[in-house]
Write a protein that holds these residues in place. Structure first.
Motif, PDB file in Angstrom:
ATOM      1  N   ILE A 295       0.878  -1.177   0.000  1.00  0.00           N
ATOM      2  CA  ILE A 295       0.000   0.000   0.000  1.00  0.00           C
ATOM      3  C   ILE A 295       0.919   1.231   0.000  1.00  0.00           C
ATOM      4  O   ILE A 295       2.049   1.157   0.494  1.00  0.00           O
ATOM      5  CB  ILE A 295      -0.916  -0.040   1.257  1.00  0.00           C
ATOM      6  N   SER A 296       0.437   2.334  -0.554  1.00  0.00           N
ATOM      7  CA  SER A 296       1.268   3.550  -0.576  1.00  0.00           C
ATOM      8  C   SER A 296       1.243   4.224   0.787  1.00  0.00           C
ATOM      9  O   SER A 296       0.409   3.894   1.651  1.00  0.00           O
ATOM     10  CB  SER A 296       0.715   4.531  -1.616  1.00  0.00           C
ATOM     11  N   ARG A 297       2.119   5.217   0.960  1.00  0.00           N
ATOM     12  CA  ARG A 297       2.109   5.987   2.206  1.00  0.00           C
ATOM     13  C   ARG A 297       0.733   6.611   2.440  1.00  0.00           C
ATOM     14  O   ARG A 297       0.164   6.506   3.525  1.00  0.00           O
ATOM     15  CB  ARG A 297       3.208   7.059   2.168  1.00  0.00           C
ATOM     16  N   ASN A 298       0.194   7.238   1.368  1.00  0.00           N
ATOM     17  CA  ASN A 298      -1.093   7.905   1.544  1.00  0.00           C
ATOM     18  C   ASN A 298      -2.213   6.898   1.814  1.00  0.00           C
ATOM     19  O   ASN A 298      -3.127   7.158   2.605  1.00  0.00           O
ATOM     20  CB  ASN A 298      -1.431   8.754   0.312  1.00  0.00           C
ATOM     21  N   GLY A 299      -2.110   5.739   1.175  1.00  0.00           N
ATOM     22  CA  GLY A 299      -3.095   4.678   1.402  1.00  0.00           C
ATOM     23  C   GLY A 299      -3.050   4.212   2.851  1.00  0.00           C
ATOM     24  O   GLY A 299      -4.093   4.008   3.497  1.00  0.00           O
ATOM     25  N   LEU A 300      -1.846   4.068   3.376  1.00  0.00           N
ATOM     26  CA  LEU A 300      -1.689   3.607   4.758  1.00  0.00           C
ATOM     27  C   LEU A 300      -2.202   4.668   5.750  1.00  0.00           C
ATOM     28  O   LEU A 300      -2.866   4.348   6.738  1.00  0.00           O
ATOM     29  CB  LEU A 300      -0.214   3.279   5.032  1.00  0.00           C
ATOM     30  N   TYR A 301      -1.904   5.909   5.425  1.00  0.00           N
ATOM     31  CA  TYR A 301      -2.384   7.028   6.256  1.00  0.00           C
ATOM     32  C   TYR A 301      -3.918   6.966   6.351  1.00  0.00           C
ATOM     33  O   TYR A 301      -4.487   7.056   7.443  1.00  0.00           O
ATOM     34  CB  TYR A 301      -1.931   8.340   5.606  1.00  0.00           C
ATOM     35  N   ASP A 302      -4.570   6.770   5.187  1.00  0.00           N
ATOM     36  CA  ASP A 302      -6.046   6.716   5.152  1.00  0.00           C
ATOM     37  C   ASP A 302      -6.570   5.489   5.895  1.00  0.00           C
ATOM     38  O   ASP A 302      -7.550   5.568   6.634  1.00  0.00           O
ATOM     39  CB  ASP A 302      -6.553   6.694   3.700  1.00  0.00           C
ATOM     40  N   LEU A 303      -5.914   4.357   5.677  1.00  0.00           N
ATOM     41  CA  LEU A 303      -6.358   3.120   6.324  1.00  0.00           C
ATOM     42  C   LEU A 303      -6.281   3.242   7.848  1.00  0.00           C
ATOM     43  O   LEU A 303      -7.217   2.848   8.568  1.00  0.00           O
ATOM     44  CB  LEU A 303      -5.478   1.947   5.843  1.00  0.00           C
ATOM     45  N   PHE A 310      -4.445   8.328  13.962  1.00  0.00           N
ATOM     46  CA  PHE A 310      -4.109   9.507  13.176  1.00  0.00           C
ATOM     47  C   PHE A 310      -2.601   9.743  13.170  1.00  0.00           C
ATOM     48  O   PHE A 310      -2.066  10.499  13.974  1.00  0.00           O
ATOM     49  CB  PHE A 310      -4.912  10.714  13.652  1.00  0.00           C
ATOM     50  N   ALA A 311      -1.932   9.025  12.253  1.00  0.00           N
ATOM     51  CA  ALA A 311      -0.494   9.235  12.034  1.00  0.00           C
ATOM     52  C   ALA A 311      -0.327  10.589  11.354  1.00  0.00           C
ATOM     53  O   ALA A 311      -1.310  11.226  10.967  1.00  0.00           O
ATOM     54  CB  ALA A 311       0.057   8.116  11.167  1.00  0.00           C
ATOM     55  N   ARG A 312       0.895  11.053  11.207  1.00  0.00           N
ATOM     56  CA  ARG A 312       1.126  12.336  10.526  1.00  0.00           C
ATOM     57  C   ARG A 312       2.221  12.175   9.478  1.00  0.00           C
ATOM     58  O   ARG A 312       3.094  11.319   9.609  1.00  0.00           O
ATOM     59  CB  ARG A 312       1.545  13.405  11.536  1.00  0.00           C
ATOM     60  N   LYS A 313       2.138  13.033   8.456  1.00  0.00           N
ATOM     61  CA  LYS A 313       3.160  13.003   7.405  1.00  0.00           C
ATOM     62  C   LYS A 313       4.242  14.030   7.744  1.00  0.00           C
ATOM     63  O   LYS A 313       4.434  15.000   7.016  1.00  0.00           O
ATOM     64  CB  LYS A 313       2.527  13.308   6.043  1.00  0.00           C
ATOM     65  N   TYR A 314       4.896  13.863   8.893  1.00  0.00           N
ATOM     66  CA  TYR A 314       6.038  14.727   9.217  1.00  0.00           C
ATOM     67  C   TYR A 314       7.238  14.183   8.465  1.00  0.00           C
ATOM     68  O   TYR A 314       7.622  13.036   8.712  1.00  0.00           O
ATOM     69  CB  TYR A 314       6.360  14.716  10.704  1.00  0.00           C
ATOM     70  N   PHE A 315       7.857  14.859   7.489  1.00  0.00           N
ATOM     71  CA  PHE A 315       7.593  16.220   7.100  1.00  0.00           C
ATOM     72  C   PHE A 315       7.285  16.273   5.613  1.00  0.00           C
ATOM     73  O   PHE A 315       8.189  16.158   4.790  1.00  0.00           O
ATOM     74  CB  PHE A 315       8.799  17.112   7.434  1.00  0.00           C
ATOM     75  N   TYR A 316       6.012  16.371   5.333  1.00  0.00           N
ATOM     76  CA  TYR A 316       5.501  16.512   3.976  1.00  0.00           C
ATOM     77  C   TYR A 316       4.533  17.672   3.977  1.00  0.00           C
ATOM     78  O   TYR A 316       3.699  17.739   4.886  1.00  0.00           O
ATOM     79  CB  TYR A 316       4.783  15.232   3.538  1.00  0.00           C
ATOM     80  N   PRO A 317       4.573  18.564   3.010  1.00  0.00           N
ATOM     81  CA  PRO A 317       5.556  18.618   1.918  1.00  0.00           C
ATOM     82  C   PRO A 317       6.908  19.138   2.412  1.00  0.00           C
ATOM     83  O   PRO A 317       7.014  19.665   3.519  1.00  0.00           O
ATOM     84  CB  PRO A 317       4.915  19.620   0.950  1.00  0.00           C
ATOM     85  N   LEU A 318       7.899  19.018   1.543  1.00  0.00           N
ATOM     86  CA  LEU A 318       9.189  19.635   1.835  1.00  0.00           C
ATOM     87  C   LEU A 318       8.991  21.147   1.939  1.00  0.00           C
ATOM     88  O   LEU A 318       8.134  21.712   1.244  1.00  0.00           O
ATOM     89  CB  LEU A 318      10.187  19.352   0.711  1.00  0.00           C
ATOM     90  N   ILE A 319       9.823  21.786   2.722  1.00  0.00           N
ATOM     91  CA  ILE A 319       9.696  23.245   2.896  1.00  0.00           C
ATOM     92  C   ILE A 319       9.837  23.955   1.546  1.00  0.00           C
ATOM     93  O   ILE A 319       9.150  24.946   1.285  1.00  0.00           O
ATOM     94  CB  ILE A 319      10.741  23.740   3.927  1.00  0.00           C
ATOM     95  N   THR A 320      10.701  23.423   0.689  1.00  0.00           N
ATOM     96  CA  THR A 320      10.900  24.039  -0.635  1.00  0.00           C
ATOM     97  C   THR A 320       9.631  23.985  -1.493  1.00  0.00           C
ATOM     98  O   THR A 320       9.529  24.683  -2.492  1.00  0.00           O
ATOM     99  CB  THR A 320      12.037  23.316  -1.384  1.00  0.00           C
ATOM    100  N   ASP A 321       8.666  23.146  -1.116  1.00  0.00           N
ATOM    101  CA  ASP A 321       7.408  23.044  -1.870  1.00  0.00           C
ATOM    102  C   ASP A 321       6.274  23.855  -1.256  1.00  0.00           C
ATOM    103  O   ASP A 321       5.146  23.827  -1.747  1.00  0.00           O
ATOM    104  CB  ASP A 321       6.981  21.567  -2.002  1.00  0.00           C
TER     105      ASP A 321
END
Ligand code: T4K
Length: 369
Positions: A295-303, A310-321
């Protein structure tokens, strides 16, 4: 809808018993001295010097202002080398000082700055390096020190995640010219909001003390263009209480992390962090990189979220984005940082997280078909 108490969030503040905190703040009703470096502020300051084993420390209202003012006190100009795999605060502190961030990629082992890529970014405008001990993982402090000395650069560590971490038996705040610790509610050690800068240079102490109090040097003199970033007595009281229990809290975090490692180590498609050699960890975060898993990262986050985790995507997006930086840094190539940021998930990790819940989280992850 679930209440916050029924959800498993990425972290949960460590708190003393209510009565313990009340006892600590009770004298404030007598003294009516609530802020501006009061008795509790001074007490916590001394205790933190002991605990962190650092020669000098200045406390602030929060970690961000601590970093912003540490950079200000260094009187830097031009360019500052840092990484984009961090919380917004790191780059904002640089930019808000009128400095230009220059982004270095991270290393794939522990996601800190890739010290082998720093020198190629140094120009005649470079004045400092701001590496991040991300997740409490320690940067290559020895290599960074050599580079800084060779090129005459200052090193200010963003050690927001690294409270209590030791490297080769020394408190991590001893490395570089200064280190910033965050004492935010979400951190291993909290003063509700709060932060500190550690350093070796005693002259630096004076400047920081003045900067956080409007630049006032005495009753009739203002020598610096300072701001207001003082820690108040209620914050300090929380810190005094939490510091009493810090070893127990870190010990409980350690059990959580060890259980995650036991369950997830060696699973094809999942990358977890291994302990760093010579490092006494604080077990601040548990990042998991989803690398060609079922499963993708985002898929796992949703699952996980469907299961009230409630996991977190630390650190997404990159600061440059970020919208506020994207245009300025659109040509910067940071392949490792991009790959990690696109695939990382920080799983719930805090002292009071039960091992049964860790098992439940791992069961969900491992049960993916
Ligand atoms: N440098 C780095 C590398 C940092 O990570 C940070 C802060 C800084 C600098 C700046 O230091 P400070 O100025 O903050 O001292 C959180 C924190 O607010 C932030 O301090 C932290 N890094 C960052 C990594 O995480 P958010 O936007 O994710 O916070 P929030 O409100 O979504 O909270 C996350 C979870 O924490 C919640 O799901 C539940 C838990 N929580 C939150 C709060 C506010 C609690 O248990 N108690 C609480 O009081 O940024």
């Amino acid at each position: 809808m679930l209440s916050d108490n029924e959800k498993i969030l990425v972290t949960r503040s460590s708190m003393p018993d209510f009565d313990e905190y009340v006892e600590e703040i009770r004298p404030l009703w007598e003294s009516a001295w609530l802020t501006n470096m009061g008795v509790l502020h001074e007490k916590l300051h001394d205790e933190l010097i002991d605990y962190l084993q650092v020669p000098g420390l200045t406390m602030f209202s929060n970690g961000h202002m601590a970093l912003e003012m540490a950079l200000d006190a260094m009187k830097l100009s031009g360019e500052v080398i840092t990484t984009p795999f961090s919380f917004s605060s790191t780059t904002h502190a640089i930019t808000r000082n009128g400095l230009t961030p220059v982004f270095c990629d991270i290393n794939p082992d522990n996601y800190t700055i890739d010290a082998d890529k720093i020198e190629e970014l140094i120009t005649e405008k470079t004045t400092a390096i701001v590496p991040v001990h991300v997740y409490g993982n320690i940067c290559d402090v020895e290599k960074i020190d050599k580079i800084a000395k060779k090129h005459g650069l200052k090193v200010i560590y963003d050690a927001a995640h690294a409270f209590g971490v030791k490297y080769k038996g020394r408190g991590i705040g001893n490395y570089g010219d200064a280190s910033m610790f965050s004492f935010h509610a979400t951190k291993v050690f909290n003063t509700i909001e709060g932060g500190a800068v550690s350093y070796n240079d005693k002259d630096f102490e004076k400047v920081l003390r003045y900067l956080k109090n409007f630049g006032i040097t005495d009753k009739e003199n203002v020598d610096y263009i300072g701001g207001n970033a003082k820690m108040n007595e209620f914050q300090a009281a929380m810190g005094i209480c939490n510091l009493r229990h810090i070893e127990r809290e870190i010990g409980k975090r350690r059990k959580v992390v060890e259980r995650y490692i036991e369950r997830l180590d060696g699973v094809c498609g999942l990358i977890i962090q291994k302990p760093q050699e010579g490092v006494e960890s604080n077990y601040a975060y548990f990042p998991l990189v989803v690398d060609n898993y079922k499963i993708s990262r985002n898929g796992l986050y949703d699952l996980l979220a469907e299961n009230n985790i409630f996991a977190r995507k630390y650190f997404y997006p990159l600061i440059t984005d970020y919208n506020c930086y994207r245009e300025s840094f659109k040509d910067v190539k940071l392949p490792v940082a991009k790959r990690i940021s696109d695939n990382v998930l920080t799983l719930p990790c805090y002292a009071d997280l039960s091992l049964d819940t860790v098992d439940r989280i791992c069961d969900i992850i491992l049960g993916v078909k």
